[in-house]
Design a protein around this motif. Structure first.
Motif, PDB file in Angstrom:
ATOM      1  N   THR A   1      -1.987  -4.778  -2.311  1.00  0.00           N
ATOM      2  CA  THR A   1      -2.048  -5.594  -1.098  1.00  0.00           C
ATOM      3  C   THR A   1      -1.217  -4.948  -0.001  1.00  0.00           C
ATOM      4  O   THR A   1      -0.028  -4.677  -0.193  1.00  0.00           O
ATOM      5  CB  THR A   1      -1.524  -7.023  -1.365  1.00  0.00           C
ATOM      6  OG1 THR A   1      -2.279  -7.609  -2.433  1.00  0.00           O
ATOM      7  CG2 THR A   1      -1.673  -7.891  -0.119  1.00  0.00           C
ATOM      8  N   SER A   2      -1.848  -4.694   1.107  1.00  0.00           N
ATOM      9  CA  SER A   2      -1.162  -4.027   2.221  1.00  0.00           C
ATOM     10  C   SER A   2      -0.331  -5.023   3.013  1.00  0.00           C
ATOM     11  O   SER A   2      -0.401  -6.240   2.802  1.00  0.00           O
ATOM     12  CB  SER A   2      -2.187  -3.366   3.146  1.00  0.00           C
ATOM     13  OG  SER A   2      -2.924  -4.363   3.847  1.00  0.00           O
TER      14      SER A   2
ATOM     15  N   GLY B   1      -1.962  -7.960   4.563  1.00  0.00           N
ATOM     16  CA  GLY B   1      -2.493  -8.997   3.685  1.00  0.00           C
ATOM     17  C   GLY B   1      -3.830  -8.651   3.059  1.00  0.00           C
ATOM     18  O   GLY B   1      -4.355  -9.412   2.232  1.00  0.00           O
ATOM     19  N   GLN B   2      -4.389  -7.505   3.419  1.00  0.00           N
ATOM     20  CA  GLN B   2      -5.675  -7.101   2.860  1.00  0.00           C
ATOM     21  C   GLN B   2      -5.481  -6.432   1.496  1.00  0.00           C
ATOM     22  O   GLN B   2      -4.517  -5.698   1.283  1.00  0.00           O
ATOM     23  CB  GLN B   2      -6.375  -6.123   3.803  1.00  0.00           C
ATOM     24  CG  GLN B   2      -6.707  -6.722   5.153  1.00  0.00           C
ATOM     25  CD  GLN B   2      -7.371  -5.710   6.067  1.00  0.00           C
ATOM     26  OE1 GLN B   2      -8.580  -5.494   5.992  1.00  0.00           O
ATOM     27  NE2 GLN B   2      -6.586  -5.099   6.929  1.00  0.00           N
ATOM     28  N   THR B   3      -6.414  -6.697   0.590  1.00  0.00           N
ATOM     29  CA  THR B   3      -6.373  -6.012  -0.694  1.00  0.00           C
ATOM     30  C   THR B   3      -7.178  -4.719  -0.614  1.00  0.00           C
ATOM     31  O   THR B   3      -8.203  -4.647   0.076  1.00  0.00           O
ATOM     32  CB  THR B   3      -6.939  -6.900  -1.819  1.00  0.00           C
ATOM     33  OG1 THR B   3      -8.263  -7.318  -1.463  1.00  0.00           O
ATOM     34  CG2 THR B   3      -6.052  -8.122  -2.043  1.00  0.00           C
TER      35      THR B   3
ATOM     36  N   SER C   1       0.834  -1.199   0.000  1.00  0.00           N
ATOM     37  CA  SER C   1       0.000   0.000   0.000  1.00  0.00           C
ATOM     38  C   SER C   1       0.874   1.257   0.000  1.00  0.00           C
ATOM     39  O   SER C   1       0.656   2.189  -0.788  1.00  0.00           O
ATOM     40  CB  SER C   1      -0.914  -0.022   1.222  1.00  0.00           C
ATOM     41  OG  SER C   1      -1.802   1.060   1.216  1.00  0.00           O
TER      42      SER C   1
ATOM     43  N   ASP D   1       0.022   0.672   6.409  1.00  0.00           N
ATOM     44  CA  ASP D   1       1.200  -0.199   6.510  1.00  0.00           C
ATOM     45  C   ASP D   1       2.058   0.166   7.713  1.00  0.00           C
ATOM     46  O   ASP D   1       2.625  -0.708   8.382  1.00  0.00           O
ATOM     47  CB  ASP D   1       2.028  -0.110   5.227  1.00  0.00           C
ATOM     48  CG  ASP D   1       1.458  -0.971   4.101  1.00  0.00           C
ATOM     49  OD1 ASP D   1       0.607  -1.836   4.389  1.00  0.00           O
ATOM     50  OD2 ASP D   1       1.855  -0.783   2.936  1.00  0.00           O
TER      51      ASP D   1
END
Length: 399
Positions: A320-321, A324-326, A217, A342
């Motif tokens: 993708t941060s 792990g989240q998109t 991110s 992040d």
């Protein structure tokens, strides 16, 4: 500029040789038998001076004091705000190239909050940005002496105020610099230099290290600029290792064009201030280096530029941060949350007692609150109340 606290009343203050003597006079002032106090009482009685907050009376080479110029400044009930208002007016009016030594004297015993205000007001009123000016007009004041008859009760508060001013001036300096003099690389170097002098740890991560951490991110925001990003980790360990640290996270967008979702051209130059959160973190660590409190603090600065190029992130891109989240980016001018998410994930490894995120996140906050208070958002009411109380004490208000 050096600050000094002296245990002097009106007689002692009148004897101090200086360019300007400012006497802070409250509404409940009662004259002693010394000459300066008598003159103040006479001025009030004659109606030439009112001890209301902000009211001033300027005198030149007065016989009752050794100063070149004497300023009587009304402070009303003597609250921190009234003292700051009065002293700001007094110093601003007396500020000339000849001002090298300033003495500020309390006409009655001083309160702790009033002493803090004096130190802050003197520093603010005499601050000058000079780095990039071809004809700089630097601060000429080299020494400020604060006189109070009860000085022994105020030394701890005074020392803390001086340390806070030192940090504030670091933050001001970096926030005021134009973007080409405050790049992510410059901020990283500033952190390293500060750590070297103060002997706390500093780690500066570049693009390769950030990629290895999976900060997709943060990297997405930086990819439109030729200036390499920097992720700065500062650690001050003043307490036992077992004590959980407070983590400060500073937004360090050294210039924010908005990216492809570009900002209006008018006043875009002010987007150099989008790294003020990072500047604040540097300022805090300067203050910590002076005070050396028995606490643990971690400072995290995520710094990059948000610019337009063929490599810039586009509306609709998915990244993708570190968690792990998109994330689907619909507006590239929402870069603050992309960078900070992040940094906040990285903060988890320290198992912090509290995390304080400092950011110029959105102009909508100014629409809501104006230029008087900062916006404060928290998931912890007790932490929010403590921060608001600290802001009130420092006259750095939030809501």
């Amino acid at each position: 500029m050096n600050f000094e606290l002296k245990p002097l009343g009106m007689v002692g203050a009148a004897s101090e040789k200086c360019d300007v003597l400012v006497v802070l006079v409250p509404q409940n002032f009662k004259a002693s038998k010394d000459d300066l106090s008598t003159m103040v009482a006479q001025a009030i009685k004659a109606g030439d001076f009112e001890p209301k907050a902000g009211k001033l009376l300027h005198l030149y080479r007065h016989a009752q004091c050794s100063a070149t110029r004497l300023v009587l400044a009304g402070v009303g009930e003597g609250t921190a705000r009234e003292v700051r208002t009065a002293l700001t007016a007094a110093v601003s009016g007396a500020k000339t190239a000849a001002l090298k030594k300033l003495v500020v004297a309390f006409a009655t015993p001083a309160r702790e909050e009033a002493v803090r205000s004096v130190v802050q007001a003197v520093a603010d009123a005499t601050y000058a940005y000079t780095l990039t000016k071809s004809k700089p007009d630097p601060r000429t004041l080299t020494k400020a002496v604060v006189c109070a008859s009860n000085a022994s009760e105020l030394q701890v508060t005074f020392d803390r105020a001086v340390a806070i001013v030192a940090g504030c001036e670091v933050a001001k300096e970096w926030a005021n610099r134009p973007a080409n003099h405050a790049t992510p690389t410059h901020l990283g170097q500033a952190a390293q230099e500060l750590a070297k002098v103060a002997k706390f740890s500093c780690e500066v991560l570049g693009p390769k290290e950030v990629a290895k951490l999976g900060m997709g991110s943060f990297m997405a925001v930086s990819q439109g600029s030729d200036e390499p990003l920097r992720f700065i980790v500062l650690r001050y360990d003043g307490a036992a290792k077992s004590k959980a640290p407070t983590v400060l996270v500073g937004k360090g967008i050294s210039f924010d064009s908005g990216g492809i979702s570009i900002k209006p051209a008018a006043e875009m130059d002010e987007m150099k201030f989008d790294m003020s959160g990072a500047a604040s973190v540097l300022g805090v660590f300067k203050t910590l280096s002076v005070l050396k409190p028995a606490i643990n603090v971690v400072g995290l600065i995520a710094s990059c530029e948000n610019l337009i190029s063929g490599k810039a992130v586009k509306p609709g891109d998915v990244v993708t941060s570190m968690s792990g989240q998109t994330i689907e980016i619909l507006n590239t001018d929402a870069e603050g949350r992309l960078v900070l998410c992040d940094a906040l994930t990285y903060a988890e490894r320290f198992k912090p007692a509290a995390v304080v995120d400092i950011a110029t996140l959105t102009g909508a906050c100014m629409v809501a609150l104006g230029g008087v208070r900062s916006g404060l958002f928290t998931s912890d009411d007790s932490l929010g109340a403590a921060l608001a109380k600290a802001g009130d004490a420092a006259q750095d208000l939030c809501w």
